[in-house]
Scaffold this active site. Structure first.
Site, PDB file in Angstrom:
ATOM      1  N   LYS A   1       0.817  -1.198   0.000  1.00  0.00           N
ATOM      2  CA  LYS A   1       0.000   0.000   0.000  1.00  0.00           C
ATOM      3  C   LYS A   1       0.860   1.261   0.000  1.00  0.00           C
ATOM      4  O   LYS A   1       0.365   2.362  -0.167  1.00  0.00           O
ATOM      5  CB  LYS A   1      -0.890   0.025   1.263  1.00  0.00           C
ATOM      6  CG  LYS A   1      -1.825  -1.138   1.368  1.00  0.00           C
ATOM      7  CD  LYS A   1      -2.459  -1.189   2.777  1.00  0.00           C
ATOM      8  CE  LYS A   1      -3.270  -2.468   2.898  1.00  0.00           C
ATOM      9  NZ  LYS A   1      -3.527  -2.775   4.334  1.00  0.00           N
ATOM     10  N   GLY A   2       2.164   1.089   0.213  1.00  0.00           N
ATOM     11  CA  GLY A   2       3.042   2.239   0.447  1.00  0.00           C
ATOM     12  C   GLY A   2       3.138   3.229  -0.692  1.00  0.00           C
ATOM     13  O   GLY A   2       3.510   4.383  -0.485  1.00  0.00           O
TER      14      GLY A   2
ATOM     15  N   ASP B   1      14.370  -0.898   0.077  1.00  0.00           N
ATOM     16  CA  ASP B   1      15.270  -1.092   1.212  1.00  0.00           C
ATOM     17  C   ASP B   1      16.316  -2.147   0.814  1.00  0.00           C
ATOM     18  O   ASP B   1      17.322  -1.812   0.194  1.00  0.00           O
ATOM     19  CB  ASP B   1      14.430  -1.500   2.423  1.00  0.00           C
ATOM     20  CG  ASP B   1      15.212  -1.598   3.710  1.00  0.00           C
ATOM     21  OD1 ASP B   1      16.302  -1.037   3.791  1.00  0.00           O
ATOM     22  OD2 ASP B   1      14.728  -2.239   4.659  1.00  0.00           O
TER      23      ASP B   1
ATOM     24  N   LYS C   1      16.392   3.704   0.448  1.00  0.00           N
ATOM     25  CA  LYS C   1      17.296   3.538   1.584  1.00  0.00           C
ATOM     26  C   LYS C   1      18.430   2.648   1.120  1.00  0.00           C
ATOM     27  O   LYS C   1      18.297   1.437   1.082  1.00  0.00           O
ATOM     28  CB  LYS C   1      16.513   2.853   2.713  1.00  0.00           C
ATOM     29  CG  LYS C   1      16.834   3.334   4.088  1.00  0.00           C
ATOM     30  CD  LYS C   1      16.265   2.394   5.110  1.00  0.00           C
ATOM     31  CE  LYS C   1      14.850   2.740   5.518  1.00  0.00           C
ATOM     32  NZ  LYS C   1      14.393   1.856   6.626  1.00  0.00           N
TER      33      LYS C   1
ATOM     34  N   PHE D   1      13.955   4.581  10.318  1.00  0.00           N
ATOM     35  CA  PHE D   1      12.643   4.156   9.866  1.00  0.00           C
ATOM     36  C   PHE D   1      11.901   5.365   9.317  1.00  0.00           C
ATOM     37  O   PHE D   1      11.921   6.439   9.920  1.00  0.00           O
ATOM     38  CB  PHE D   1      11.847   3.464  10.982  1.00  0.00           C
ATOM     39  CG  PHE D   1      10.815   2.549  10.403  1.00  0.00           C
ATOM     40  CD1 PHE D   1      11.161   1.256  10.024  1.00  0.00           C
ATOM     41  CD2 PHE D   1       9.525   3.000  10.173  1.00  0.00           C
ATOM     42  CE1 PHE D   1      10.219   0.429   9.418  1.00  0.00           C
ATOM     43  CE2 PHE D   1       8.581   2.168   9.573  1.00  0.00           C
ATOM     44  CZ  PHE D   1       8.928   0.881   9.206  1.00  0.00           C
TER      45      PHE D   1
ATOM     46  N   ASP E   1       4.185   3.238   6.141  1.00  0.00           N
ATOM     47  CA  ASP E   1       3.632   2.891   7.452  1.00  0.00           C
ATOM     48  C   ASP E   1       4.641   2.216   8.351  1.00  0.00           C
ATOM     49  O   ASP E   1       5.705   1.775   7.919  1.00  0.00           O
ATOM     50  CB  ASP E   1       2.468   1.909   7.270  1.00  0.00           C
ATOM     51  CG  ASP E   1       2.968   0.502   6.911  1.00  0.00           C
ATOM     52  OD1 ASP E   1       3.760   0.394   5.950  1.00  0.00           O
ATOM     53  OD2 ASP E   1       2.599  -0.467   7.611  1.00  0.00           O
TER      54      ASP E   1
ATOM     55  N   ARG F   1       0.396   6.200   7.808  1.00  0.00           N
ATOM     56  CA  ARG F   1       0.418   6.352   6.346  1.00  0.00           C
ATOM     57  C   ARG F   1      -0.027   7.739   5.889  1.00  0.00           C
ATOM     58  O   ARG F   1       0.416   8.236   4.862  1.00  0.00           O
ATOM     59  CB  ARG F   1      -0.509   5.334   5.677  1.00  0.00           C
ATOM     60  CG  ARG F   1       0.060   3.948   5.604  1.00  0.00           C
ATOM     61  CD  ARG F   1      -0.736   3.104   4.614  1.00  0.00           C
ATOM     62  NE  ARG F   1      -0.577   1.695   4.895  1.00  0.00           N
ATOM     63  CZ  ARG F   1       0.459   0.953   4.505  1.00  0.00           C
ATOM     64  NH1 ARG F   1       1.437   1.509   3.805  1.00  0.00           N
ATOM     65  NH2 ARG F   1       0.534  -0.319   4.807  1.00  0.00           N
TER      66      ARG F   1
HETATM   67  P1  IMP Z   1      12.763  -4.324   0.657  1.00  0.00           P
HETATM   68  O1  IMP Z   1      12.082  -5.505   0.033  1.00  0.00           O
HETATM   69  O2  IMP Z   1      13.693  -4.691   1.767  1.00  0.00           O
HETATM   70  O3  IMP Z   1      13.410  -3.425  -0.368  1.00  0.00           O
HETATM   71  O4  IMP Z   1      11.681  -3.488   1.434  1.00  0.00           O
HETATM   72  C1  IMP Z   1      10.606  -2.949   0.883  1.00  0.00           C
HETATM   73  C2  IMP Z   1       9.516  -2.888   1.910  1.00  0.00           C
HETATM   74  O5  IMP Z   1      10.058  -2.836   3.247  1.00  0.00           O
HETATM   75  C3  IMP Z   1       8.710  -1.672   1.777  1.00  0.00           C
HETATM   76  O6  IMP Z   1       7.636  -1.882   0.914  1.00  0.00           O
HETATM   77  C4  IMP Z   1       8.287  -1.402   3.200  1.00  0.00           C
HETATM   78  O7  IMP Z   1       7.063  -2.047   3.477  1.00  0.00           O
HETATM   79  C5  IMP Z   1       9.287  -2.000   4.082  1.00  0.00           C
HETATM   80  N1  IMP Z   1      10.156  -1.004   4.719  1.00  0.00           N
HETATM   81  C6  IMP Z   1      11.502  -1.101   4.888  1.00  0.00           C
HETATM   82  N2  IMP Z   1      11.991  -0.019   5.490  1.00  0.00           N
HETATM   83  C7  IMP Z   1      10.939   0.782   5.740  1.00  0.00           C
HETATM   84  C8  IMP Z   1      10.812   2.082   6.350  1.00  0.00           C
HETATM   85  O8  IMP Z   1      11.761   2.731   6.783  1.00  0.00           O
HETATM   86  N3  IMP Z   1       9.546   2.594   6.419  1.00  0.00           N
HETATM   87  C9  IMP Z   1       8.466   1.931   5.946  1.00  0.00           C
HETATM   88  N4  IMP Z   1       8.537   0.735   5.365  1.00  0.00           N
HETATM   89  C10 IMP Z   1       9.769   0.152   5.261  1.00  0.00           C
HETATM   90 MG    MG Z   2       4.852  -1.389   5.305  1.00  0.00          MG
END
Ligand code: IMP
Ligand code: MG
Length: 195
Positions: free
Chosen positions: A41-42, A98, A126, A147, A154, A160
């Site tokens: 949903k982000g 991330d 990030k 974070f 969220d 959100r």
């Molecule tokens: P990745 O698969 O590790 O790249 O992470 C992507 C998902 O991690 C995002 O869609 C977020 O849901 C979650 N996420 C990681 N770090 C954060 C943050 O700092 N704030 C919010 N969501 C995060």
């Molecule tokens: Mg999330």
């Protein structure tokens, strides 16, 4: 440990300017139009911001994944596109990149349908914890290794709709998920002058 409180990464004004820049870049690179695939949903606020600023024809699709989790195993699609992206020019929009697992997984998933192309657009990147060698083709903001909440992002479903993109202390949030409610919804943290 001292909680320094939330720090503003981007105000609504800066967020609108960044989505205009991203939309201009996408329009320039895809003059025949794009299929935007938003990751639930982000990405929803970023998706709305970018979509309405594109100057080329747009179709919108939405996907959702069960988050990558080292214990449960692999990422998987829990809601797929409604219309195939075969032969489409795709831009995958994500709220946050991330480790890169979600983006890598979804790019591969979409590529399996033989689109023309797949590019990625990210609201908040990030880099500090990146594991897979993937980067955003279009990026609104590079964010610190903290974070990040607000503008669609969220923490366990909270924050959100916070107006602006904010960095908070993730370790403190883990113990007390409502810790920043007063800060981020109170008048002290109105990111822009009153409308
Ligand atoms: P990745 O698969 O590790 O790249 O992470 C992507 C998902 O991690 C995002 O869609 C977020 O849901 C979650 N996420 C990681 N770090 C954060 C943050 O700092 N704030 C919010 N969501 C995060
Ligand atoms: Mg999330």
């Amino acid at each position: 440990m001292t909680d320094l409180g939330p720090s503003l990464i981007a105000s609504p004004t800066e967020l609108r300017a960044a989505s205009q820049r991203v939309a201009d870049e996408i329009s320039r690179d895809h003059p025949l139009g794009v299929t935007l695939v938003g990751v639930l949903k982000g990405s929803i606020l970023f998706l709305a911001d970018v979509a309405r600023r594109l100057s080329v024809p747009v179709e919108i699709e939405l996907v959702a994944v069960a988050p990558f989790d080292g214990v449960a195993g692999r990422t998987r699609v829990v809601k797929d596109v409604d219309r195939s992206v075969a032969d489409r020019t795709v831009v995958l929009l994500m709220g946050l990149m991330d480790t890169g697992f979600t983006a890598d997984f979804l790019v591969r998933h979409l590529e399996a349908s033989a689109p023309n192309s797949v590019h990625t657009a990210v609201l908040a990147n990030k880099n500090a914890r990146r594991i897979l060698p993937i980067s955003a083709d279009y990026l609104a903001f590079e964010v610190p290794d903290r974070f990040v909440v607000g503008w669609g992002l969220d923490h366990r479903g909270r924050y959100r709709n916070v107006n602006g993109l904010w960095a908070v202390d993730g370790a403190l949030l883990a113990n007390d998920p409502d810790r920043y409610v007063d800060d981020l919804y109170g008048p002290r943290h109105t990111a822009d002058p009153p409308r």
